[in-house]
Design a protein around this motif. Structure first.
Motif, PDB file in Angstrom:
ATOM      1  N   THR A   1      49.309  37.693  23.038  1.00 51.67           N
ATOM      2  CA  THR A   1      47.949  37.617  23.559  1.00 51.67           C
ATOM      3  C   THR A   1      47.795  36.584  24.675  1.00 51.67           C
ATOM      4  O   THR A   1      46.724  36.496  25.287  1.00 51.67           O
ATOM      5  N   LEU A   2      48.841  35.818  24.955  1.00 52.52           N
ATOM      6  CA  LEU A   2      48.716  34.760  25.957  1.00 52.52           C
ATOM      7  C   LEU A   2      48.503  35.282  27.381  1.00 52.52           C
ATOM      8  O   LEU A   2      47.655  34.751  28.104  1.00 52.52           O
ATOM      9  N   PRO A   3      49.256  36.287  27.848  1.00 53.32           N
ATOM     10  CA  PRO A   3      49.061  36.718  29.236  1.00 53.32           C
ATOM     11  C   PRO A   3      47.638  37.160  29.550  1.00 53.32           C
ATOM     12  O   PRO A   3      47.053  36.735  30.565  1.00 53.32           O
ATOM     13  N   SER A   4      47.069  38.006  28.690  1.00 53.07           N
ATOM     14  CA  SER A   4      45.711  38.479  28.973  1.00 53.07           C
ATOM     15  C   SER A   4      44.719  37.322  28.956  1.00 53.07           C
ATOM     16  O   SER A   4      43.798  37.257  29.779  1.00 53.07           O
ATOM     17  N   LEU A   5      44.896  36.388  28.027  1.00 58.09           N
ATOM     18  CA  LEU A   5      44.003  35.231  27.963  1.00 58.09           C
ATOM     19  C   LEU A   5      44.071  34.423  29.256  1.00 58.09           C
ATOM     20  O   LEU A   5      43.037  34.048  29.835  1.00 58.09           O
ATOM     21  N   TRP A   6      45.282  34.155  29.728  1.00 58.13           N
ATOM     22  CA  TRP A   6      45.441  33.332  30.925  1.00 58.13           C
ATOM     23  C   TRP A   6      44.898  34.031  32.175  1.00 58.13           C
ATOM     24  O   TRP A   6      44.138  33.437  32.938  1.00 58.13           O
ATOM     25  N   PHE A   7      45.288  35.280  32.373  1.00 59.00           N
ATOM     26  CA  PHE A   7      44.896  35.950  33.602  1.00 59.00           C
ATOM     27  C   PHE A   7      43.406  36.304  33.634  1.00 59.00           C
ATOM     28  O   PHE A   7      42.852  36.529  34.706  1.00 59.00           O
ATOM     29  N   GLU A   8      42.778  36.321  32.461  1.00 62.51           N
ATOM     30  CA  GLU A   8      41.332  36.544  32.426  1.00 62.51           C
ATOM     31  C   GLU A   8      40.543  35.250  32.606  1.00 62.51           C
ATOM     32  O   GLU A   8      39.421  35.273  33.143  1.00 62.51           O
ATOM     33  N   THR A   9      41.108  34.114  32.174  1.00 58.66           N
ATOM     34  CA  THR A   9      40.335  32.869  32.158  1.00 58.66           C
ATOM     35  C   THR A   9      40.924  31.749  33.021  1.00 58.66           C
ATOM     36  O   THR A   9      40.184  30.890  33.499  1.00 58.66           O
TER      37      THR A   9
END
Length: 268
Positions: free
Chosen positions: A169-177
């Motif tokens: 879940t880290l990539p989506s969290l980072w690229f969204e926020t």
């Protein structure tokens, strides 16, 4: 971590087709159980027992541990979407077992008692990723039972090796926020989850492959503006791949190689 029912049925058919080795023919077995990672799934077509999946961590670990003159055969029973509950009781829509994967695994171990060199297991990721997976409570209730039944069937002396997880879940969290504090908080949750797994394995003296460490899952130093743990996940999984192949939580061949090396590092 999805696969078709037909693919899962193919796994069962392969298991049933394995000949029973005689005690004097020198054949030993490496049994891989768990979720789609134990099968080596990648979203590149083929079937779980075909050429499209021959770079999974069990396949690569087999090459690392098998000596030139050893007759070590790999048997993969893992299937996509498996949780600790479905592994124990059956009922997964993506697994083709008449009963449960655990029942198939213990039956195999008993049939080949004294001929099994190694068992690896990865399970628990879907318990927390799937809203219907049961979460931490299911892992605490089910994983000790799974390990006890595998040990009883395998007998003493057979290595049963678990693993920790990276965070899908880290990539989506980072690229969204682009919020490093949010990433740190998510990493802390991953560490707590892996600590739970390690404690359950340690309670029965089963070693654990440090996949969390292999994927640099706690290293948030920026590399060209992106935390290293996210760089690693993007490089070693299909999570940052565009459709139709991605995004997918499963590792690519390089990621599976890193997992295989993590397993090799803790083998007796």
């Amino acid at each position: 971590m999805k696969k078709s029912v037909l693919a899962a049925v193919a796994v069962v058919a392969t298991l049933l087709a394995i000949p029973v080795a005689g005690a004097d023919d020198g054949v030993e077995y490496y049994l891989s159980v768990g979720d789609s990672l134990a099968q080596g799934y990648q979203p590149i077509g083929g079937s779980p027992v075909g050429d499209g999946y021959n770079q999974g961590y069990p396949d690569q670990l087999l090459k690392l541990v098998r000596g030139p003159s050893e007759h070590l055969r790999l048997v993969k029973l893992g299937c996509g979407g498996e949780t600790t509950t479905t592994m124990l009781l059956g009922g997964s829509p993506f697994c083709g077992y008449a009963g449960s994967q655990l029942a198939a695994a213990t039956a195999f171990l008993r049939a080949h008692r004294g001929e099994v060199a190694l068992v690896t297991i990865d399970i628990g990721g879907n318990d927390v990723l799937n809203p219907q997976g049961g979460g931490v409570a299911a892992i605490q209730a089910n994983l000790p039972v799974i390990l006890a039944e595998l040990r009883e069937a395998a007998g003493p002396g057979v290595p049963i090796v678990g693993m920790t997880y990276y965070s899908p879940t880290l990539p989506s969290l980072w690229f969204e926020t682009h919020d490093l504090q949010a990433v740190d908080a998510r990493v802390a949750r991953l560490v707590a989850f892996n600590d739970l797994l390690e404690a359950i394995y340690a309670a029965v003296s089963d070693p654990v492959a440090d996949v969390e460490g292999a994927f640099a899952s706690t290293d948030t130093r920026l590399v060209d503006g992106v935390p290293l743990d996210i760089v690693r996940v993007c490089a070693w999984t299909w999570l940052c791949t565009s459709p139709p192949l991605g995004p997918s939580v499963d590792p690519n061949s390089a990621g599976y190689a890193a997992i295989a090396q993590a397993f090799e590092a803790v083998l007796p």
